[in-house]
Design an enzyme around this catalytic site. Structure first.
Site, short mmCIF file in Angstrom:
data_model
loop_
_atom_site.label_atom_id
_atom_site.label_comp_id
_atom_site.label_asym_id
_atom_site.label_seq_id
_atom_site.Cartn_x
_atom_site.Cartn_y
_atom_site.Cartn_z
N CYS A 1 29.69 54.80 53.12
CA CYS A 1 28.80 55.40 52.13
C CYS A 1 27.46 55.81 52.76
O CYS A 1 26.67 54.95 53.14
CB CYS A 1 28.56 54.39 51.00
SG CYS A 1 27.40 54.96 49.75
N CYS B 1 24.30 55.01 50.58
CA CYS B 1 23.98 53.57 50.56
C CYS B 1 23.36 53.13 51.88
O CYS B 1 22.36 52.42 51.90
CB CYS B 1 25.23 52.71 50.36
SG CYS B 1 26.39 53.32 49.15
N ASP B 2 23.96 53.53 53.00
CA ASP B 2 23.60 52.93 54.29
C ASP B 2 22.86 53.85 55.24
O ASP B 2 22.30 53.38 56.23
CB ASP B 2 24.88 52.41 54.99
CG ASP B 2 25.54 51.31 54.16
OD1 ASP B 2 24.82 50.54 53.52
OD2 ASP B 2 26.79 51.23 54.16
#
Ligand code: NAP
Length: 301
Positions: A132, A135-136
């Site tokens: 992701c 997200c990261d």
């Protein structure tokens, strides 16, 4: 046979959001998930883009959602739904441990990211291997990352990562991308994105705590701080096979989360949507519960 108003299948963020809304609206609500509450939240070390909560762990968000569900009277059980049938305006549901009669069913079983299956992939998941970008990606600011895949997600997310990382290398197994031509043209214009075509990642190497390089099938090695894998997702929709319409396994819904079968709703990553985030799953869950409420009232169930 247990009788309830709303059965939610899956206890990830979409399912827990749907359950909370349904129960708060006055319906007896049961959530079944063989893994218990949390879903993919439990695999996210840190979330910093869920509105209003700052930097939190996936576990914290899952626990908060579970507590909120329980405050509104939702029952969450470790159990797997095996079969769903519609009979006389009710759904007859068979799970591993019980038989349930429900007025409406909300499917929130999620999707799993397809994994490469390379050596080291599982070991370094969450330690440099990610599925992701939103997200990261911010954890790799100013660093080097590789992106594995050649579809729209790989190219779109490589563009997103190019704004954060110093260098992005896209590794694709064929000599041409599957992604839309417009994306392919755009990616060529980004100076810090390069491509390695016709190669597979066979191993992800590191020092035990973080990723250091990827080994390709021609024996070459690319140094990197992160590996973003975007090679498609696998929907967890087996339980509704033959019951509702799907596209590539993802459940087709309208914008009110109605499926092709009245009384069955779907929310979150299992439905055919283009953006899969915790916040979109919880939004979907609220809509699915609202539509279930309308369905129950309109049909005087
Ligand atoms: P996808 O279209 O299925 O592409 C998956 C990519 O991963 C393909 O290039 C495939 O290679 C590669 N791949 C599959 N298995 C692999 C493996 N084991 N090892 C190495 N590579 C592997 O998936 P997606 O990119 O996630 O897109 C999913 C859907 O969302 C698509 O319909 C897409 O159009 C849509 N989407 C749209 C947008 C947008 O419009 N901006 C953005 C994101 C996603 P091959 O090409 O060789 O098969």
């Amino acid at each position: 046979m247990r009788e309830i108003d709303v059965l939610v299948v899956g206890a990830g963020p979409g399912g827990m959001s749907a359950a909370q809304y349904a129960s708060r609206a006055g319906y007896s609500t049961l959530v079944l998930d063989p893994m218990g509450p949390g879903g993919q939240l439990l695999f996210i070390d840190e979330i910093e883009n869920y509105p209003g909560l700052g930097k939190i762990s996936g576990y914290f968000l899952s626990e908060s959602m579970e507590n909120q569900c329980k405050e509104f009277g939702v029952e969450i059980e470790y159990d797997e739904v095996k079969k769903i049938e519609k009979k006389d305006n009710r759904f007859l549901v068979t799970s591993s441990y019980s038989e349930i009669k429900a007025k409406a069913v909300i499917i929130a079983t999620g999707a799993s990211h397809r994994h490469i299956g390379a050596k080291g992939e599982e070991e370094y998941s969450g330690k440099g291997v990610s599925y992701c970008a939103t997200c990261d990606g911010p954890f790799f600011r100013g660093q080097k990352v590789v992106v594995v895949g050649g579809g729209d997600t790989a190219l779109t997310d490589a563009m997103y990562l190019s704004k954060l990382a110093k260098d992005v290398v896209i590794i694709h197994r064929r000599d041409s991308f599957r992604a839309q031509k417009a994306l392919q043209e755009k990616i060529k214009t980004i100076p810090n994105v390069s491509t390695v075509m016709g190669k597979n990642v066979v191993e992800i190497k590191g020092n035990g705590t973080k990723v250091e390089s990827v080994l390709l099938d021609d024996g070459s090695e690319i140094e990197t701080n992160g590996v973003f894998v975007f090679i498609g997702t696998v929907p967890n929709s087996k339980v509704v096979e033959g019951l509702v319409d799907v596209e590539n396994g993802f459940i087709i819904t309208d914008d009110k989360m109605n499926t092709s079968l009245p009384g069955v709703f779907a929310c979150g990553d299992v439905r055919n949507t283009s953006f899969r985030q915790v916040v979109t799953a919880t939004g979907d869950g609220a809509k699915a519960a609202h539509s279930a409420d309308e369905y129950i009232q309109e049909n005087n169930l």
